[in-house]
Design a protein around this motif. Structure first.
Motif, PDB file in Angstrom:
ATOM      1  N   PRO A  79       0.803  -1.224   0.000  1.00 10.48           N
ATOM      2  CA  PRO A  79       0.000   0.000   0.000  1.00 10.48           C
ATOM      3  C   PRO A  79       0.836   1.274   0.000  1.00 10.48           C
ATOM      4  CG  PRO A  79      -0.089  -1.081   2.149  1.00 10.48           C
ATOM      5  CD  PRO A  79       0.646  -2.007   1.236  1.00 10.48           C
ATOM      6  N   TRP A  80       2.089   1.149   0.400  1.00  9.61           N
ATOM      7  CA  TRP A  80       2.929   2.349   0.513  1.00  9.61           C
ATOM      8  C   TRP A  80       3.656   2.676  -0.777  1.00  9.61           C
ATOM      9  CZ3 TRP A  80       7.209  -0.499  -0.276  1.00  9.61           C
ATOM     10  CH2 TRP A  80       7.199  -1.789   0.249  1.00  9.61           C
ATOM     11  N   LEU A  81       3.414   1.879  -1.838  1.00 10.54           N
ATOM     12  CA  LEU A  81       3.982   2.216  -3.142  1.00 10.54           C
ATOM     13  C   LEU A  81       2.914   2.905  -3.981  1.00 10.54           C
ATOM     14  CD1 LEU A  81       6.047  -0.928  -4.237  1.00 10.54           C
ATOM     15  CD2 LEU A  81       6.915   1.278  -3.493  1.00 10.54           C
ATOM     16  N   SER A  82       3.340   3.752  -4.908  1.00 15.15           N
ATOM     17  CA  SER A  82       2.383   4.311  -5.849  1.00 15.15           C
ATOM     18  C   SER A  82       2.170   3.298  -6.971  1.00 15.15           C
ATOM     19  CB  SER A  82       2.892   5.627  -6.419  1.00 15.15           C
ATOM     20  OG  SER A  82       3.896   5.381  -7.379  1.00 15.15           O
TER      21      SER A  82
ATOM     22  N   ARG B  61       0.064  -0.881  14.248  1.00 17.72           N
ATOM     23  CA  ARG B  61       0.139  -0.298  12.935  1.00 17.72           C
ATOM     24  C   ARG B  61      -0.511  -1.161  11.866  1.00 17.72           C
ATOM     25  NH1 ARG B  61       3.026   0.611   8.501  1.00 17.72           N
ATOM     26  NH2 ARG B  61       3.262   2.783   7.994  1.00 17.72           N
ATOM     27  N   ARG B  62      -0.201  -2.414  11.883  1.00 14.42           N
ATOM     28  CA  ARG B  62      -0.509  -3.315  10.783  1.00 14.42           C
ATOM     29  C   ARG B  62       0.077  -2.710   9.539  1.00 14.42           C
ATOM     30  NH1 ARG B  62      -5.892  -6.294  12.058  1.00 14.42           N
ATOM     31  NH2 ARG B  62      -6.889  -4.286  12.126  1.00 14.42           N
ATOM     32  N   ASN B  63       0.555  -3.521   8.647  1.00 17.18           N
ATOM     33  CA  ASN B  63       1.231  -2.965   7.477  1.00 17.18           C
ATOM     34  C   ASN B  63       0.206  -2.487   6.470  1.00 17.18           C
ATOM     35  OD1 ASN B  63       3.395  -2.192   6.084  1.00 17.18           O
ATOM     36  ND2 ASN B  63       4.061  -4.222   5.464  1.00 17.18           N
TER      37      ASN B  63
ATOM     38  N   LEU C   7      14.879  -4.449  -5.852  1.00 13.54           N
ATOM     39  CA  LEU C   7      14.249  -4.864  -4.599  1.00 13.54           C
ATOM     40  C   LEU C   7      14.736  -4.017  -3.425  1.00 13.54           C
ATOM     41  CD1 LEU C   7      14.385  -8.687  -5.250  1.00 13.54           C
ATOM     42  CD2 LEU C   7      12.317  -7.325  -4.982  1.00 13.54           C
ATOM     43  N   LEU C   8      16.006  -3.583  -3.497  1.00  9.69           N
ATOM     44  CA  LEU C   8      16.517  -2.741  -2.421  1.00  9.69           C
ATOM     45  C   LEU C   8      15.772  -1.398  -2.406  1.00  9.69           C
ATOM     46  CD1 LEU C   8      18.583  -2.665  -0.166  1.00  9.69           C
ATOM     47  CD2 LEU C   8      20.162  -1.537  -1.725  1.00  9.69           C
ATOM     48  N   LEU C   9      15.470  -0.890  -3.596  1.00  7.61           N
ATOM     49  CA  LEU C   9      14.700   0.350  -3.686  1.00  7.61           C
ATOM     50  C   LEU C   9      13.330   0.171  -3.034  1.00  7.61           C
ATOM     51  CD1 LEU C   9      14.370   3.239  -4.780  1.00  7.61           C
ATOM     52  CD2 LEU C   9      13.510   2.259  -6.906  1.00  7.61           C
ATOM     53  N   LYS C  10      12.730  -0.978  -3.280  1.00  6.62           N
ATOM     54  CA  LYS C  10      11.431  -1.279  -2.658  1.00  6.62           C
ATOM     55  C   LYS C  10      11.569  -1.296  -1.131  1.00  6.62           C
ATOM     56  CE  LYS C  10       8.654  -5.150  -1.426  1.00  6.62           C
ATOM     57  NZ  LYS C  10       9.269  -6.024  -0.449  1.00  6.62           N
ATOM     58  N   GLU C  11      12.600  -1.973  -0.625  1.00  4.22           N
ATOM     59  CA  GLU C  11      12.794  -2.052   0.831  1.00  4.22           C
ATOM     60  C   GLU C  11      13.052  -0.671   1.413  1.00  4.22           C
ATOM     61  OE1 GLU C  11      12.249  -4.661   2.668  1.00  4.22           O
ATOM     62  OE2 GLU C  11      11.770  -5.754   0.848  1.00  4.22           O
ATOM     63  N   TRP C  12      13.830   0.115   0.701  1.00  7.98           N
ATOM     64  CA  TRP C  12      14.135   1.468   1.153  1.00  7.98           C
ATOM     65  C   TRP C  12      12.842   2.276   1.280  1.00  7.98           C
ATOM     66  CZ3 TRP C  12      16.902   4.985   3.411  1.00  7.98           C
ATOM     67  CH2 TRP C  12      16.722   6.338   3.103  1.00  7.98           C
ATOM     68  N   ARG C  13      12.018   2.209   0.240  1.00  9.02           N
ATOM     69  CA  ARG C  13      10.763   2.959   0.271  1.00  9.02           C
ATOM     70  C   ARG C  13       9.881   2.479   1.418  1.00  9.02           C
ATOM     71  NH1 ARG C  13      10.029   2.803  -6.234  1.00  9.02           N
ATOM     72  NH2 ARG C  13      10.735   4.923  -6.648  1.00  9.02           N
ATOM     73  N   GLU C  14       9.863   1.172   1.633  1.00  8.47           N
ATOM     74  CA  GLU C  14       9.022   0.652   2.723  1.00  8.47           C
ATOM     75  C   GLU C  14       9.503   1.187   4.066  1.00  8.47           C
ATOM     76  OE1 GLU C  14       8.696  -3.617   3.114  1.00  8.47           O
ATOM     77  OE2 GLU C  14       7.127  -3.344   4.607  1.00  8.47           O
ATOM     78  N   ASN C  15      10.809   1.090   4.313  1.00  6.11           N
ATOM     79  CA  ASN C  15      11.339   1.522   5.612  1.00  6.11           C
ATOM     80  C   ASN C  15      11.213   3.026   5.817  1.00  6.11           C
ATOM     81  OD1 ASN C  15      12.853  -0.683   7.326  1.00  6.11           O
ATOM     82  ND2 ASN C  15      12.988  -1.259   5.186  1.00  6.11           N
ATOM     83  N   LEU C 116      18.469 -10.991   0.339  1.00 10.53           N
ATOM     84  CA  LEU C 116      19.589 -10.107   0.705  1.00 10.53           C
ATOM     85  C   LEU C 116      19.198  -8.630   0.684  1.00 10.53           C
ATOM     86  CD1 LEU C 116      22.550 -11.976  -1.019  1.00 10.53           C
ATOM     87  CD2 LEU C 116      21.976 -11.888   1.421  1.00 10.53           C
ATOM     88  N   SER C 117      18.254  -8.255  -0.180  1.00  6.73           N
ATOM     89  CA  SER C 117      17.819  -6.853  -0.171  1.00  6.73           C
ATOM     90  C   SER C 117      17.150  -6.528   1.161  1.00  6.73           C
ATOM     91  CB  SER C 117      16.867  -6.574  -1.339  1.00  6.73           C
ATOM     92  OG  SER C 117      15.666  -7.315  -1.203  1.00  6.73           O
ATOM     93  N   LYS C 118      16.349  -7.463   1.643  1.00  6.40           N
ATOM     94  CA  LYS C 118      15.697  -7.255   2.944  1.00  6.40           C
ATOM     95  C   LYS C 118      16.740  -7.251   4.066  1.00  6.40           C
ATOM     96  CE  LYS C 118      11.262  -9.232   1.709  1.00  6.40           C
ATOM     97  NZ  LYS C 118      10.472  -8.042   2.043  1.00  6.40           N
ATOM     98  N   TRP C 119      17.680  -8.176   3.956  1.00  2.00           N
ATOM     99  CA  TRP C 119      18.721  -8.282   4.974  1.00  2.00           C
ATOM    100  C   TRP C 119      19.542  -7.000   5.046  1.00  2.00           C
ATOM    101  CZ3 TRP C 119      24.034  -8.130   4.254  1.00  2.00           C
ATOM    102  CH2 TRP C 119      24.797  -8.449   5.381  1.00  2.00           C
TER     103      TRP C 119
END
Lengths: 293, 64, 261
Positions: A79-82, B61-63, C7-15, C116-119
């Motif tokens: 949900p946090w991606l566009s 929070r839940r994701n 995938l690292l970009l995805k993890e970065w955006r999530e965090n 590894l991207s998540k790690w």
């Protein structure tokens, strides 16, 4: 030329036989509708074809370097991606060149009608928008085979129409296998029908082939009320059945033809609203197939 | 008893605690589906120093 | 490699967007400054709460600054580790369970890049947190008491960082192997607890163990650890790290069918 051939495909979950000895082929550029009641094994079959599940036994032959796009029945997104970020990521992970990925993602989002909200977070999307985004992520890398699990079921009628048209425009370059329980739509876009029940393929062929196998044409006589329909069924010389306020007569070789029905109705004083001859719809066939085997 | 040094030392901590609270509150407001009623989480975040926001981020929070 | 950066970009955006990259370091900083601050103001706090009879003079010996940093580490070992475990327990198991992983797994995904991207992202957050917390603790200790030699502090923080990365690897491995986030956290905490208990009870019989990393880190602030013991411990830790990553990758791939379709 087939893009995919399936031979005696079987999937067991513990003691449950989800898919049982399935075999079929997908011709290049064709549309195949996978239909069957809930729990028939449609989703399991699609998951195996998409490579998410291992088959217990059997064999799936894919054309060399076949690229696949998959839309699950309930696609779930971060949900946090566009929408654009997600679609671009999907393209890159499917091997699209980094430079082209964004462009292709933008184009695909426009194609499925999400161009305006490409930069909005998916978290705020409605069910219909997510379904369209699901379609976008499935086709962004221009795969030659699209596997779609109930692609239109959760859409409103307008959305359904749009998505059907969109899918039809892909046929030819793209092979499509989709499951659905909206049989009207299946009727509209199908080169091959696969009827699944209890994990088994109980009927298949082109729409016309299947129709000719099951479709006894029938005469539908609509009355003003159920009473009249019931009286007709009791009194007329032909075997008939009540369906709402109508009576249905199966047209068999030895049965009546339209003229006989008109002649009969003209001497009876029943409140008739209309008489028509109809060929069985996919829905009728579906009910027969499911009940018959 | 609050000399200048004390204020200088304690102030950053208060700022950080406040920041943590604001992060959690902003996230809570934007969260369409927190794990429990929003007013409850708002109360936890505001009333429990440090622990409140952590609890919210980890459990509430839940994701989304 | 291309998948890895995607995938690292995805993890970065999530965090970034779920604020993990902000709030976890803030928690560590607060843990880092609480120790020196509460020690410094302890007499005043006791005075203010009136727990002592009138006229009683509070004479507390000033704690050694080294002790304070070790106490900060103690906070990290408890609360800090718990926060990291809870924050990353769902990295893989959660994605499978809520079905978001499905749209990744249907692609020709490199599970090595996936894991590894998540790690890497979780390790980066853990390292930022540990260092921010230690530096804050170092600074407050220096201002309120006296400074620990910076070289000793660096050796201490670097050694402890390796331990935290190991903990992160364990969480991610558990998240890949377990069916849900709760079980992943349970497995991680159980493993950590049991191993620490074993090392605490019988640890005097051996010197080479990743579990001794925090001890060796702390001893940098004192007389310094035994060099051979440290080197072997580092080597074994590295082997554990690689083994956890390899198993994590293997489990990510094996459990891909468990994703909700």
């Amino acid at each position: 030329m087939n893009v995919l051939e399936v031979r005696s495909l079987t999937k067991r979950f513990g003691t449950e036989q989800a898919v049982d000895g399935l075999g079929f082929e997908l011709a290049e550029g064709s549309a195949t509708a996978l239909i069957g009641p809930n729990g028939a094994g449609k989703t399991t079959t699609l998951s195996m074809l998409a490579g998410l599940l291992e088959a217990t036994t059997g064999d799936i032959q894919r054309k060399k370097n076949l690229s696949i796009g998959f839309l699950p029945q309930y696609p779930r997104f971060f949900p946090w991606l566009s929408a654009l970020e997600f679609t671009e990521m999907a393209a890159k992970l499917s091997g699209v060149d980094s430079k082209k990925a964004r462009q292709q993602a933008e184009r695909t989002l426009g194609f499925v009608g999400l161009g305006q909200v490409a930069n909005k977070k998916i978290g705020g999307f409605s069910g219909g928008m997510k379904q369209r985004l699901g379609l976008a992520q499935a086709m962004v890398h221009q795969p030659s085979l699209l596997l779609l699990d109930e692609p239109i079921s959760s859409l409103d009628p307008t959305g359904r129409r749009e998505v059907m048209e969109l899918l039809k425009s892909l046929l030819g370059q793209t092979t499509i296998l989709y499951s659905t329980h909206i049989l009207n739509d299946a009727e509209e876009m199908t080169d091959q029908l696969l009827f699944l029940q209890n994990g088994r393929l109980v009927e298949h062929g082109s729409l016309n082939q299947v129709r000719s196998r099951y479709a006894d044409p029938q005469i539908r006589i609509r009355f003003e009320n159920t009473n009249a329909a019931e009286r007709f069924v009791h009194e007329s010389p032909w075997p008939a059945a009540v369906q709402g306020t109508a009576a249905i007569i199966a047209v068999k070789a030895e049965g009546p033809i339209m003229q006989d029905v008109f002649r009969y109705l003209s001497v009876k004083s029943l409140p008739v609203v209309g008489v028509e001859q109809e060929t069985a719809s996919l829905e009728d066939i579906f009910l027969k197939v499911v009940a018959g085997k | 008893m609050m000399d200048e040094r004390t204020i200088l030392l304690v102030l950053p901590i208060l700022v950080l605690q406040f920041a943590l609270m604001i992060f959690a509150l902003v996230d809570l407001i934007k969260n369409p589906n927190p794990n429990g009623p929003k007013w409850m989480w708002a109360a936890i975040i505001v009333l429990l120093n440090i622990i409140g926001p952590i609890l919210y981020f980890v459990i509430g929070r839940r994701n989304y | 490699m291309k998948q890895f950066s995607t995938l690292l970009l995805k993890e970065w955006r999530e965090n970034l967007r779920n604020y993990k990259i902000f709030w976890i370091p803030v928690v560590f900083i607060l843990l880092g400054v609480t120790e020196p601050l509460s020690n410094y103001y302890l007499p005043q706090i006791l005075d203010a709460t009136g727990g002592l009879p009138d006229g009683a003079v509070i004479e507390l010996p000033d704690p050694e600054p080294e002790q304070l940093l070790v106490a900060v580490m103690g906070q990290f070992q408890l609360i800090g580790m718990l926060v990291l475990v809870l924050a990353y327990m769902g990295s893989i198991a959660g994605e499978r369970r809520n079905g978001t992983a499905t749209l990744l797994y249907v692609r020709p995904l490199s599970y090595a890049s996936y894991f590894l991207s998540k790690w890497l992202m979780a390790s980066i957050v853990a390292l930022i947190s540990v260092w921010a917390g230690f530096l804050a603790g170092y600074y407050y200790t220096a201002v309120l008491f006296s400074a620990v030699p910076f070289g000793e502090f660096l050796a201490f923080a670097v050694t402890y960082s390796l331990w935290m990365v190991l903990v992160v690897s364990l969480v991610l491995f558990a998240s890949a192997a377990m069916p849900n986030a709760g079980l992943a956290a349970g497995l991680t905490l159980t493993v950590l607890l049991v191993l620490q208990l074993v090392d605490g009870l019988f640890g005097s019989r051996w010197k080479w163990s990743p579990l001794k990393l925090p001890n060796y880190a702390a001893s940098f602030l004192d007389i310094g650890p035994d060099a051979t013991a440290l080197i072997w411990t580092l080597a074994i830790s590295l082997v554990c790290l690689i083994a956890l990553a390899a198993l994590g990758i293997w489990f990510s791939k094996r459990n891909r069918a468990k994703t909700k379709v």
